[in-house]
Write a protein that holds these residues in place. Structure first.
Motif, PDB file in Angstrom:
ATOM      1  N   GLY A  41      40.371 -28.393 -16.410  1.00  0.00           N
ATOM      2  CA  GLY A  41      41.003 -29.639 -15.971  1.00  0.00           C
ATOM      3  C   GLY A  41      40.542 -30.832 -16.773  1.00  0.00           C
ATOM      4  N   LEU A  42      39.255 -30.867 -17.085  1.00  0.00           N
ATOM      5  CA  LEU A  42      38.710 -31.968 -17.868  1.00  0.00           C
ATOM      6  C   LEU A  42      39.349 -32.018 -19.243  1.00  0.00           C
ATOM      7  N   VAL A  43      39.483 -30.865 -19.873  1.00  0.00           N
ATOM      8  CA  VAL A  43      40.103 -30.812 -21.194  1.00  0.00           C
ATOM      9  C   VAL A  43      41.569 -31.242 -21.103  1.00  0.00           C
ATOM     10  N   GLY A  44      42.266 -30.792 -20.068  1.00  0.00           N
ATOM     11  CA  GLY A  44      43.664 -31.182 -19.897  1.00  0.00           C
ATOM     12  C   GLY A  44      43.829 -32.678 -19.746  1.00  0.00           C
ATOM     13  N   TRP A  45      43.013 -33.285 -18.887  1.00  0.00           N
ATOM     14  CA  TRP A  45      43.101 -34.729 -18.693  1.00  0.00           C
ATOM     15  C   TRP A  45      42.651 -35.480 -19.938  1.00  0.00           C
ATOM     16  N   ALA A  46      41.678 -34.937 -20.651  1.00  0.00           N
ATOM     17  CA  ALA A  46      41.185 -35.593 -21.862  1.00  0.00           C
ATOM     18  C   ALA A  46      42.271 -35.683 -22.928  1.00  0.00           C
ATOM     19  N   VAL A  47      43.212 -34.754 -22.915  1.00  0.00           N
ATOM     20  CA  VAL A  47      44.326 -34.790 -23.862  1.00  0.00           C
ATOM     21  C   VAL A  47      45.507 -35.556 -23.275  1.00  0.00           C
ATOM     22  N   ALA A  48      45.785 -35.357 -21.990  1.00  0.00           N
ATOM     23  CA  ALA A  48      46.986 -35.937 -21.381  1.00  0.00           C
ATOM     24  C   ALA A  48      46.930 -37.459 -21.290  1.00  0.00           C
ATOM     25  N   VAL A  49      45.800 -38.012 -20.915  1.00  0.00           N
ATOM     26  CA  VAL A  49      45.719 -39.469 -20.703  1.00  0.00           C
ATOM     27  C   VAL A  49      45.966 -40.254 -21.995  1.00  0.00           C
ATOM     28  N   PRO A  50      45.276 -39.947 -23.115  1.00  0.00           N
ATOM     29  CA  PRO A  50      45.581 -40.699 -24.339  1.00  0.00           C
ATOM     30  C   PRO A  50      47.015 -40.473 -24.839  1.00  0.00           C
ATOM     31  N   THR A  51      47.533 -39.275 -24.623  1.00  0.00           N
ATOM     32  CA  THR A  51      48.905 -38.994 -25.045  1.00  0.00           C
ATOM     33  C   THR A  51      49.898 -39.853 -24.262  1.00  0.00           C
ATOM     34  N   LEU A  52      49.763 -39.884 -22.953  1.00  0.00           N
ATOM     35  CA  LEU A  52      50.668 -40.689 -22.128  1.00  0.00           C
ATOM     36  C   LEU A  52      50.490 -42.180 -22.383  1.00  0.00           C
ATOM     37  N   ALA A  53      49.257 -42.603 -22.618  1.00  0.00           N
ATOM     38  CA  ALA A  53      49.022 -44.012 -22.939  1.00  0.00           C
ATOM     39  C   ALA A  53      49.702 -44.371 -24.260  1.00  0.00           C
ATOM     40  N   GLY A  54      49.631 -43.477 -25.240  1.00  0.00           N
ATOM     41  CA  GLY A  54      50.297 -43.717 -26.520  1.00  0.00           C
ATOM     42  C   GLY A  54      51.805 -43.791 -26.366  1.00  0.00           C
ATOM     43  N   ASN A  86      38.789 -36.094 -28.190  1.00  0.00           N
ATOM     44  CA  ASN A  86      38.108 -36.329 -26.923  1.00  0.00           C
ATOM     45  C   ASN A  86      37.768 -35.007 -26.236  1.00  0.00           C
ATOM     46  N   ALA A  87      38.715 -34.080 -26.181  1.00  0.00           N
ATOM     47  CA  ALA A  87      38.477 -32.775 -25.561  1.00  0.00           C
ATOM     48  C   ALA A  87      37.406 -32.002 -26.322  1.00  0.00           C
ATOM     49  N   TRP A  88      37.448 -32.059 -27.653  1.00  0.00           N
ATOM     50  CA  TRP A  88      36.443 -31.374 -28.463  1.00  0.00           C
ATOM     51  C   TRP A  88      35.050 -31.935 -28.157  1.00  0.00           C
ATOM     52  N   TRP A  89      34.953 -33.250 -28.007  1.00  0.00           N
ATOM     53  CA  TRP A  89      33.667 -33.868 -27.712  1.00  0.00           C
ATOM     54  C   TRP A  89      33.138 -33.379 -26.360  1.00  0.00           C
ATOM     55  N   TRP A  90      33.999 -33.341 -25.320  1.00  0.00           N
ATOM     56  CA  TRP A  90      33.566 -32.904 -23.998  1.00  0.00           C
ATOM     57  C   TRP A  90      33.135 -31.447 -24.002  1.00  0.00           C
TER      58      TRP A  90
END
Length: 99
Positions: A41-54, A86-90
């Motif tokens: 879930g963390l990885v999913g949100w880490a990708v989804a939030v910046p994508t949707l913000a963009g 971001n996901a890679w960092w987490w």
């Protein structure tokens, strides 16, 4: 040093590394399935939030300042790239002690 002794030394080093990993795993305990789901879930949100913000920022820029190219598409790709970093960092942070 002969080849046999070198192979023996490498074997001993390999066994020592495996023993250290096993001891570290026993010290930290077994991670539950909930840990895995949480990381997923963390990885999913880490990708989804910046994508949707963009996408949101790009759509606003396309309406406010139309141009020859699509801000939405450009910022979508930028958001995905930022999210992947971001996901890679987490993931690397959480797996730091799993050597």
């Amino acid at each position: 040093m002969t080849d046999d002794r070198r192979e023996d030394a490498e074997t001993v080093a390999e066994i020592a590394r495996k023993a250290e990993r096993k001891e570290a795993a026993q010290r930290h305990g077994k991670r539950s399935v909930w840990f895995g789901l949480g990381m997923f879930g963390l990885v999913g949100w880490a990708v989804a939030v910046p994508t949707l913000a963009g996408v949101a920022l790009g759509a606003w820029l396309d309406r406010a300042a139309p141009g020859a190219f699509s801000w939405t598409l450009a910022l979508l790709l930028g958001g995905v790239a930022l999210g992947c970093l971001n996901a890679w960092w987490w993931v690397s942070r959480e797996s730091r002690g799993d050597d």
